[in-house]
Design an enzyme around this catalytic site. Structure first.
Site, PDB file in Angstrom:
ATOM      1  N   SER A 121      -7.580  22.311  14.632  1.00  0.00           N
ATOM      2  CA  SER A 121      -7.570  22.530  16.082  1.00  0.00           C
ATOM      3  C   SER A 121      -8.440  21.477  16.801  1.00  0.00           C
ATOM      4  O   SER A 121      -8.081  20.294  16.767  1.00  0.00           O
ATOM      5  CB  SER A 121      -8.007  23.967  16.349  1.00  0.00           C
ATOM      6  OG  SER A 121      -7.762  24.329  17.672  1.00  0.00           O
ATOM      7  N   ASP A 136      -7.842  23.008  25.588  1.00  0.00           N
ATOM      8  CA  ASP A 136      -9.059  23.760  25.881  1.00  0.00           C
ATOM      9  C   ASP A 136      -9.487  23.663  27.336  1.00  0.00           C
ATOM     10  O   ASP A 136      -9.034  22.793  28.075  1.00  0.00           O
ATOM     11  CB  ASP A 136     -10.183  23.296  24.957  1.00  0.00           C
ATOM     12  CG  ASP A 136      -9.864  23.638  23.505  1.00  0.00           C
ATOM     13  OD1 ASP A 136      -9.054  24.549  23.282  1.00  0.00           O
ATOM     14  OD2 ASP A 136     -10.408  22.973  22.617  1.00  0.00           O
ATOM     15  N   HIS A 158      -1.870  23.915  18.100  1.00  0.00           N
ATOM     16  CA  HIS A 158      -1.355  25.212  18.561  1.00  0.00           C
ATOM     17  C   HIS A 158      -0.159  25.019  19.484  1.00  0.00           C
ATOM     18  O   HIS A 158      -0.029  25.732  20.488  1.00  0.00           O
ATOM     19  CB  HIS A 158      -2.430  26.007  19.326  1.00  0.00           C
ATOM     20  CG  HIS A 158      -3.712  26.239  18.596  1.00  0.00           C
ATOM     21  ND1 HIS A 158      -3.854  27.154  17.579  1.00  0.00           N
ATOM     22  CD2 HIS A 158      -4.930  25.666  18.727  1.00  0.00           C
ATOM     23  CE1 HIS A 158      -5.106  27.143  17.137  1.00  0.00           C
ATOM     24  NE2 HIS A 158      -5.783  26.247  17.807  1.00  0.00           N
TER      25      HIS A 158
END
Lengths: 230, 230
Positions: A121, A136, A158
């Site tokens: 990630s 993010d 993701h």
């Protein structure tokens, strides 16, 4: 180089890093200790608890884990390490911390010298050219968005397909990445959960259970199968 | 002050700004022309086309719209304007452009002097203290994340409740905002689509059809009803 940049650490309903275990045995073959970089973690669990989680997993493949936050001289710790793992969390916090501690370049050089690296990630975002395709929230202001450029593209971890059933006007992931391409001529790899980038020497492939979506300037987004060279 | 900071410009299945029309007639009462700030828009439609969309809506309430991108001297344009509207898009691009053109402070001063302001989505983020609670992708690097601070908190537009049915390990909106609070002591207003912040003189209320979720350091997130003073 010998690296894995994974979309996620944990598949839904599975244990931490479980789906990557056979790959990690190969990645860290011959290594008995790695440095864990916990700086993406903004809250919830401390750097120490986060390191323990990694330590518990890696014990099952006979690798010891030391948290980078515990070293007084972090540059020396990186230069002396056998390999690395950067966990997920908030990419802005990770990139800010690495730049402020002057660790981004030294980490890059050590990985380019052949030491194995695993990113999940946020830890995968920093393997790309820059962090401009993170999902993010910008909870802190990094001195730069530049990352290590271990691969000649950016990663969107993701990666999530849009859900046409949702009655909401926020942008879809695809729209966001297309907007990135209006401002930057950098290929973006939309890495669905279950997939990872594998680089061995100069060969880069995408691996895992899902198709991978690729975005480039002037082309319609397209999908490639696991094993495709990037 | 006389401002509206809205979660979104468009409700699902409705026309552009339709749900806000009665409010906008009050906001811009006595005004016959506003400046539209299109700089959040990274692609898809040009600044000119984006301005036309705003122009078409505001024609229905007898207000003329001029796009800020058309003015040679943008500071003078803001100082001479009767009121403002900043449309949505990418907050990083909007904030970068406003800082680089030295417009953030002059816009703030003009709004604080009493000129009406409408922001939608990214245009609402810039009404907060900083842009650290935007949902947008960091496709460009702004010289600062600081915004106008028209209200003493931050806004999270398009606030979305988590969907427990989704088999995906990306962070939920609530997790992201809680992570923001580990790094910043700033109240965050999670503004669901259909809601807006209204400030008249010094009184700030939240308005619209939905409950509003509020996040503060050291408190569990809580919900308030439409009409609540913030």
């Amino acid at each position: 180089m010998n690296i894995i940049l994974a979309s996620t650490s944990t598949l839904f309903g599975e244990q931490y890093l479980e789906y990557l275990k056979p790959e990690l045995e190969k990645l860290y073959n011959g290594i008995d200790e790695i440095i864990f970089i916990p700086f993406a973690r903004p809250g919830g669990i401390s750097h120490e608890d986060y390191t323990t989680r990694a330590k518990d997993f890696f014990a099952t493949i006979n690798i010891n884990v030391k948290g980078l936050h515990k070293f007084e001289d972090k540059i020396e710790a990186i230069n002396s390490a056998q390999g690395f793992f950067t966990g997920g969390g908030n990419t802005f916090l990770l990139v800010k911390t690495l730049h402020e501690l002057k660790l981004m370049k030294v980490l890059k050089e050590n990985i380019e010298s052949g030491k194995p690296y695993l990113g999940c990630s946020a830890g995968s975002n920093i393997g790309g050219i820059n962090m401009k395709t993170t999902n993010d929230m910008p909870i802190v202001y990094p001195p730069s968005f530049d990352c290590m450029g271990l691969v000649p593209f950016n990663i969107n971890p993701h990666y999530l397909d849009s859900n046409p059933g949702i009655r909401h006007n926020g942008e879809t992931r695809e729209t966001r990445i297309k907007e990135f391409l209006t401002q930057n001529d950098i290929k973006v790899i939309g890495l669905r959960e279950g997939n990872w980038i594998r680089k061995i020497d100069d060969k880069i492939t995408v691996e895992g259970s899902e198709l991978t979506k690729i975005f480039e300037i002037g082309k319609e987004p397209y999908e490639v199968e696991s094993g495709t060279e990037l």
